[in-house]
Each structure stands twice: as C-alpha cells, then as structure tokens.
Design a protein around this motif. Structure first.
Motif: not given
Length: 504
Positions: A488-498
C-alpha cells in the motif's frame, strides 16, 4: 440396505438413539447431514411420538438436538469408506478449541457408519458470503478461523484440514466461527493411498485448492490450508471466490495471477489475503501468524514499542548481570545455572530498537549486536536484517535522518550524498538488502519494497563506488514496485512508475 426415508416417515429411532428430523446438508460427496433429536436426553418418551409441525425451538425444549453425518447407503460400503469415517472421528477426538467443532460420537448402524456432531442452529458462514460489510466483522471472521487453523497446525503432528471453505465454517451459539468437517483431513507425515483429485469429497473443493495441489506428487500441507483460508476470506467479503472455480489452477497457468482487491477490504486485510494467496507455498504466512495479525487488525504485524517497560527490562538485565558477576567472584557461593529458553524474536527486536534510538555509541553498538544475532538466527528475523542494512546503507538526511545519525555515531565517513566512503560498509549494506530480497517474506512487503528500492539506487544513481547498471536497476525497481503495491505504498509506486520509462 438402510432406507433413511423410512425412519423419517415412520418416526423410527435411528440406531435406537436418534429421531431424524430433516436434512441439513445433502451436498457432500459420500454423506448427508441430518438434524436429529437425541432420545437419550428426552425425559418424557411420549412427548416425541409426533414432532410434525413443531419448530426447532419446541423440539429443543424436549431434548438435545444434534447433527448426524450419515454415510449414504446407496454407496457400496467398503473398508475404505468405513475407515474414512473412523479417521474423521479419531483425528480430532482430543482437539479442544473454541474455533473447532468436531464429532462427539461414532458408530455403525446396519453397515452404515455415522458421526454425531453438535448442532449449530446459526448455520454456516455460507449465509454471510458477501455480507461482512463492517470491518470489525471481517476481522472477527478472519481471527476466529485463523485461530482454529493455528491450533490444528500446531499439533504434533499437525492436522491439515484440506477443505477450508465457508460451508465448513459453522457459527456456534456464542457467534464464534468454528471449523468443522474433517472428513479428508490428514496428519502431516502420515501415509495415504487416496487419489488426490478423483472426487470433490476426497480432494477438497477446487475453488479453494492451492496451486501446488495440482502436482501429481502433491502432499497435504499447512500452506495449502492457508491458501484456502485466503481464498475463503476474499469470498466472504466480496461475494466471489478469487479465481472462480479454477482455484489455484489459475496460478499454475499464470503465477502472477492475483485477484483485484475491492476498496471495501481494509488495506491490512488486503495485504493479508495477498500473502495467503502467494503461489509459492514457502512465502505464505503461517496460520499462527495470521491468527495474531487478525487479532491485532494489522498485516504485517508491527513490533510494539514498549517504552518504559523496555527500559526497565534493560535495567533489570544489567542488575542481574552485576549480581551474577558478584556471585561468581565469591568462592563461598556455589552457583547453579539452568538453561534459559530463547526469547521471542519480536521481544529481542523491540529491546534492540530501544537501544538504537539512544544517542549513545555504546547503546547503538549493543543494539546492533542484538540485531545482528537476529539477522543470523536459524530463522532470520527480517525487520532486524533491515535495521542492519539501514545502519550501513545509503540514505540521505531527508529520506532517513536516523540512518545518517547512526553512521555519524559510529564514525562512518560519508560523501556529500551521504553514501559511506568505505566500500566495505556499502557492500555490507547491499548484502543485507539482498538477503531480505532473497527471503521474500510476504509478511514484510513494506520492508521488501524499501530494500529492493535501496538496492536499485546503488546501480542507477550517480556515485563514486558502483558502476551504473541500468538493467539490474530496472529489475530491482520493478520488484520494489510490486512489493510497494502489496504494502500500500502508493507514493513509492507512483515515483517508480515515473522513473521507469527513463530506462527504456
């Protein structure tokens, strides 16, 4: 051949002891379950001559109502059929737990074996499928069933249920969810010549069958029960089984297959279910861990900070050490020692964390020594491995000021990016991160995500120690993203996808 209908129509006593009232379940492969009145508990025999039209409550006022599981007479009774009923009775005869319901009597009547069980008038968990809307109700169900399963798995040898599903979870008079129907249960390590998948009664129900059970050499395992538990919990909340009637076969065809988690499932429970449904049985949590996690309403379990209690325990340990030293120095005193059982890893970890948070180099080193012992134990404790990696690893003051503070206390030199200048320290940190990655325990999804991400940084961010390796870095970032999604680490997921597209 025994004709059950004759006993219903004529009001005859089944085996001279039970008055059959109506069928409760006829869906089993080889047996039916009947509601019955135990005639041994009836004070006035004349009161049971005609039960027609009476409600269950009125019948219960006459005597004890039970459930009777009767082998179907139309099935040819062979040695195996009779033995299976005997085994079901014997397997759980000495099991006593709030979340288990098991047979209380076994006998054979006119060559037909039957089992007597407590009657649960509230029915099975099937009636609540898709209706556990309140979070407390979801955790109650998860905790109760995991508690019963943990008890079975903790026995020596463990009892493996093999058919965990809503229909085999009954609701007792205290509204506890309790596991029942041990007809195909097995004791771990036991022998069996049964064909694993020839029929539903023998193999369990396909929708709840783990992927490894589709192997020809499949053996009953506690991990299989855990997978079924996860599938059942998902169904209880969503109303549908996670992989349809395919069950674990969907993961045999696609190991990455995982059900979509609706928003009405709490984040911690989503992580719990996902961990249970891991296609690798070695990575699934134990039922004992699930029981504790469900009771705490969190997954994975987070170590408790006990504050003053930890401080007092440290002080007590020091005082005991002083006392032992004094006794050993005194020639008049004979010291008798006894073996002290090892403390739980969680307790040692909590004490070590307290020492790490004290801004004193000696306390820091003592805490690291404790973390190191947990990291190298027979069963390494993942949070402790991470604290070792965090101490020597590459963190900035913005990302983790505590990590930088530890290095300064230990006298570890860092460059202007806070990377330790000593390659050996960085190699140590990477070894710890890799150890966590290789263990891959789904109970620690958050730590796994952070570790994979930190490893990737060594290969993709400019530094003076390691040559860039974008291929390795990309693979690690993808692993980090997968674990971050689970945690549930949404910020990390979003950063990696970036950042991932920059490596194409």
């Amino acid at each position: 051949m025994l004709d059950i209908k004759e006993y219903i129509a004529n009001g005859k006593a089944f085996d001279g002891k039970y008055r059959l009232i109506r069928p409760l379940s006829t869906a089993g492969g080889t047996a039916d379950v009947w509601l019955a009145l135990d005639l041994n508990t009836v004070k006035n025999p004349d009161s049971v001559k005609d039960l027609h039209g009476l409600t269950d409550d009125q019948i219960e006022a006459l005597g004890l109502i039970v459930a009777i599981k009767v082998y179907r007479p139309q099935n040819a009774l062979d040695i195996e059929g009779e033995q299976r009923f005997r085994e079901e009775y014997m397997i759980v005869f000495n099991c006593h737990h709030t979340n288990l319901i098991h047979p209380t009597h076994f006998s054979i009547f006119h060559e037909v074996p039957y089992l007597v069980l407590p009657y649960c008038k509230r029915g099975s968990a099937e009636r609540h499928i898709g209706k556990l809307e309140d979070d407390e109700a979801k955790w109650k169900f998860a905790s109760d069933v995991a508690g019963g399963l943990a008890y079975l798995h903790a026995l020596e040898p463990p009892i493996i249920h093999q058919d965990i599903k809503p229909g085999n979870v009954l609701i007792d008079d205290s509204q506890n969810y309790s596991i029942t129907d041990f007809g195909i249960s097995a004791k771990s390590g036991g022998t069996s010549d049964r064909d694993t998948f020839e029929d539903e009664e023998r193999s369990g129900t396909l929708a709840y069958m783990s992927p490894e059970r589709y192997r020809e050499d499949a053996e009953p395992s506690t991990a299989g029960d855990v997978w079924a538990y996860g599938a059942m919990l998902y169904e209880m909340i969503t109303g549908t089984v996670p992989f349809g009637e395919q069950g674990g076969w969907a993961q045999v065809e696609d190991p990455a297959a995982m059900p979509q988690m609706p928003t009405n499932i709490p984040a911690d429970m989503q992580r719990l279910i996902t961990a249970c449904l891991d296609p690798d049985p070695e990575k699934r949590p134990t039922a004992e861990y699930l029981s504790r996690a469900a009771a705490a309403h969190q997954y994975p379990l987070k170590p408790k900070k006990t504050g003053l209690i930890i401080g007092l325990s440290v002080l007590a340990a020091l005082l005991i050490g002083i006392a032992v030293t004094w006794f050993l120095r005194s020639p008049e005193v004979q010291v008798v020692t006894e073996e002290i059982p090892p403390r739980p890893a969680e307790e040692v970890y909590a004490e070590a964390m307290h020492l790490l948070e004290i801004e004193d180099v000696d306390s820091l080193k003592a805490g690291l020594a404790m973390m190191d012992s947990l990291s190298n134990a027979a069963t390494p404790y993942v949070p402790a491995i991470y604290e070792m990696a965090r101490t020597y690893g590459w963190y900035s003051e913005q990302s983790d000021s505590a990590s930088v503070a530890r290095k300064r206390l230990l006298g570890i030199e860092m460059d202007n990016q806070f990377l330790p200048k000593d390659r050996e320290k960085s190699n140590d940190a990477m070894a710890y991160f890799n150890k966590i990655k290789n263990i891959g325990d789904s109970a620690y999804a958050d730590i796994n995500a952070e570790s994979a991400y930190r490893l990737a940084c060594y290969w993709v961010m400019p530094n003076n120690l390691f040559q860039k390796d974008y291929k390795e870095g990309k693979e690690l970032l993808i692993k980090a993203r997968d674990w971050a999604e689970l945690a549930g680490r949404d910020e990390l997921v979003e950063y990696i996808n970036t950042v991932l597209p920059t490596f194409e």
